[in-house]
Design a protein around this motif. Structure first.
Motif, PDB file in Angstrom:
ATOM      1  N   GLU A  39       0.837  -1.208   0.000  1.00  0.00           N
ATOM      2  CA  GLU A  39       0.000   0.000   0.000  1.00  0.00           C
ATOM      3  C   GLU A  39       0.867   1.252   0.000  1.00  0.00           C
ATOM      4  O   GLU A  39       0.608   2.201  -0.735  1.00  0.00           O
ATOM      5  N   LEU A  40       1.921   1.254   0.808  1.00  0.00           N
ATOM      6  CA  LEU A  40       2.849   2.384   0.844  1.00  0.00           C
ATOM      7  C   LEU A  40       3.600   2.496  -0.474  1.00  0.00           C
ATOM      8  O   LEU A  40       3.861   3.602  -0.962  1.00  0.00           O
ATOM      9  N   LEU A  41       3.916   1.367  -1.082  1.00  0.00           N
ATOM     10  CA  LEU A  41       4.703   1.349  -2.308  1.00  0.00           C
ATOM     11  C   LEU A  41       3.929   1.884  -3.499  1.00  0.00           C
ATOM     12  O   LEU A  41       4.495   2.510  -4.393  1.00  0.00           O
ATOM     13  N   GLN A  46       3.028  10.706   1.746  1.00  0.00           N
ATOM     14  CA  GLN A  46       3.721   9.685   2.504  1.00  0.00           C
ATOM     15  C   GLN A  46       4.076   8.469   1.645  1.00  0.00           C
ATOM     16  O   GLN A  46       4.790   7.574   2.102  1.00  0.00           O
ATOM     17  N   GLY A  47       3.575   8.436   0.413  1.00  0.00           N
ATOM     18  CA  GLY A  47       3.797   7.278  -0.450  1.00  0.00           C
ATOM     19  C   GLY A  47       5.193   7.276  -1.062  1.00  0.00           C
ATOM     20  O   GLY A  47       5.852   8.316  -1.200  1.00  0.00           O
ATOM     21  N   LEU A  69       9.938   9.497  -4.074  1.00  0.00           N
ATOM     22  CA  LEU A  69      10.929   9.292  -5.122  1.00  0.00           C
ATOM     23  C   LEU A  69      10.950  10.469  -6.103  1.00  0.00           C
ATOM     24  O   LEU A  69      12.022  10.907  -6.540  1.00  0.00           O
ATOM     25  N   ILE A  70       9.767  10.962  -6.456  1.00  0.00           N
ATOM     26  CA  ILE A  70       9.693  12.119  -7.349  1.00  0.00           C
ATOM     27  C   ILE A  70      10.348  13.336  -6.691  1.00  0.00           C
ATOM     28  O   ILE A  70      11.080  14.095  -7.349  1.00  0.00           O
ATOM     29  N   GLU A  71      10.118  13.526  -5.400  1.00  0.00           N
ATOM     30  CA  GLU A  71      10.749  14.637  -4.690  1.00  0.00           C
ATOM     31  C   GLU A  71      12.266  14.480  -4.673  1.00  0.00           C
ATOM     32  O   GLU A  71      13.013  15.458  -4.865  1.00  0.00           O
ATOM     33  N   THR A  72      12.745  13.256  -4.486  1.00  0.00           N
ATOM     34  CA  THR A  72      14.186  12.996  -4.483  1.00  0.00           C
ATOM     35  C   THR A  72      14.794  13.299  -5.842  1.00  0.00           C
ATOM     36  O   THR A  72      15.864  13.922  -5.945  1.00  0.00           O
ATOM     37  N   VAL A  73      14.126  12.868  -6.917  1.00  0.00           N
ATOM     38  CA  VAL A  73      14.606  13.149  -8.275  1.00  0.00           C
ATOM     39  C   VAL A  73      14.619  14.651  -8.533  1.00  0.00           C
ATOM     40  O   VAL A  73      15.564  15.187  -9.127  1.00  0.00           O
ATOM     41  N   ALA A  74      13.578  15.349  -8.076  1.00  0.00           N
ATOM     42  CA  ALA A  74      13.495  16.798  -8.290  1.00  0.00           C
ATOM     43  C   ALA A  74      14.637  17.525  -7.580  1.00  0.00           C
ATOM     44  O   ALA A  74      15.237  18.457  -8.141  1.00  0.00           O
ATOM     45  N   ILE A  75      14.951  17.110  -6.356  1.00  0.00           N
ATOM     46  CA  ILE A  75      16.056  17.724  -5.615  1.00  0.00           C
ATOM     47  C   ILE A  75      17.379  17.517  -6.363  1.00  0.00           C
ATOM     48  O   ILE A  75      18.165  18.451  -6.554  1.00  0.00           O
ATOM     49  N   ALA A  76      17.616  16.271  -6.796  1.00  0.00           N
ATOM     50  CA  ALA A  76      18.864  15.961  -7.500  1.00  0.00           C
ATOM     51  C   ALA A  76      18.948  16.689  -8.837  1.00  0.00           C
ATOM     52  O   ALA A  76      20.003  17.226  -9.199  1.00  0.00           O
ATOM     53  N   GLY A 105      11.291  -1.951   3.672  1.00  0.00           N
ATOM     54  CA  GLY A 105      11.368  -2.739   2.450  1.00  0.00           C
ATOM     55  C   GLY A 105      10.762  -2.020   1.263  1.00  0.00           C
ATOM     56  O   GLY A 105      11.331  -2.008   0.159  1.00  0.00           O
ATOM     57  N   SER A 106       9.605  -1.382   1.467  1.00  0.00           N
ATOM     58  CA  SER A 106       8.946  -0.653   0.373  1.00  0.00           C
ATOM     59  C   SER A 106       9.807   0.510  -0.102  1.00  0.00           C
ATOM     60  O   SER A 106       9.976   0.728  -1.311  1.00  0.00           O
ATOM     61  N   LEU A 107      10.357   1.270   0.845  1.00  0.00           N
ATOM     62  CA  LEU A 107      11.178   2.420   0.494  1.00  0.00           C
ATOM     63  C   LEU A 107      12.457   1.992  -0.236  1.00  0.00           C
ATOM     64  O   LEU A 107      12.862   2.613  -1.220  1.00  0.00           O
ATOM     65  N   LEU A 108      13.081   0.927   0.227  1.00  0.00           N
ATOM     66  CA  LEU A 108      14.311   0.458  -0.404  1.00  0.00           C
ATOM     67  C   LEU A 108      14.051  -0.091  -1.802  1.00  0.00           C
ATOM     68  O   LEU A 108      14.838   0.147  -2.726  1.00  0.00           O
TER      69      LEU A 108
END
Length: 251
Positions: A45-47, A53-54, A59-66, A224-227
């Motif tokens: 569900e989180l994945l 919180q998903g 991941l999109i926020e991480t890509v945007a920062i980079a 696990g979902s985040l990784l």
């Protein structure tokens, strides 16, 4: 060869002496099993849920920062690179600029992140500023290598036919440097994506903060979902960046 092998064996043995297993908790092996189980049985569900919180949103926020940090750093690194090139500016200017850039590269990204968080507060903006500053140091160094390899004969030929400085830059310098600079920027973005995930651990936005919170709370299914999401993202970006850089190198 024998002497080198003996030295390596001695260093290896000395390194083993630093390992202390007495501090391991009695539940350590059970925790390790729980970690592996959480990775193999992630929170789907989180994945798959798209909210703040998903995993997808993080991941999109991480890509945007980079991405934004890489673009800003790539642009700001250009004047520093030219000021560091001994074939463009006088040697004293190039020497001083290189000293400044060495200092910038010396400080780890996580230290910059902690400093910017004190200035801007926790969030993605601190992550972007950190990525920009750390990118300047490395990109400038790689840019300089490309600038110092410029074919000066082209510029001399343009001078002989009466070209002005802007024409030299437009038709003599940019065509030689554009593909190389772009390849370097793509490579740096690949590195920044990993650094952006780590910066989240200190509150600079991205997927890092939820990851450390989940680990501290022993919510291994969420870990696990985040990784899984992070690994898939990094593999995808690395595949795309390698293809783009290969095309640039081949012209």
């Amino acid at each position: 060869m024998i002497t080198v092998s003996l030295i390596l064996l001695l260093l290896f043995g000395w390194s083993l002496s630093a390992i202390d297993l007495s501090e391991m908790e009695t539940q350590g092996f059970q925790v390790a099993i729980n970690i592996i189980t959480g990775i193999l049985q992630p929170d789907l569900e989180l994945l798959l849920t798209f909210n703040q919180q998903g995993v997808l949103y993080l991941l999109i926020e991480t890509v945007a920062i980079a991405f934004l940090g890489t673009i800003i750093g790539a642009i700001l690194a250009i004047p520093f690179a030219f000021l560091s090139a001994s074939n463009v500016v006088p040697a004293p200017v190039a020497y001083v600029t290189r000293i400044v850039l060495i200092f910038v590269r010396t400080v780890p990204a996580i230290v910059y992140g902690l400093m910017f968080i004190r200035v801007t507060g926790p969030g993605a903006f601190a992550g972007v500023l950190t990525m920009s500053l750390t990118s300047i140091g490395m990109l400038s160094k790689l840019y300089v290598d490309a600038i110092e390899d410029l074919d000066t004969k082209v510029l001399e030929s343009m001078t002989s036919i009466g070209c002005n400085i802007f024409e030299k830059i437009r038709f003599g310098i940019i065509p030689q440097l554009f593909a190389m600079f772009l390849s370097i920027v793509i490579y740096r973005f690949d590195m920044n994506l990993r650094d952006a995930a780590v910066l989240g651990l200190v509150g600079a936005g991205g997927i890092g903060a939820p990851l450390i919170f989940a680990m501290n709370a022993y919510r291994w299914n969420e870990v696990g979902s985040l990784l899984i999401g992070l690994v898939i993202l990094i593999l995808l970006v690395e595949w795309l960046s390698n293809r783009l850089r290969a095309k640039l190198v081949r012209g």
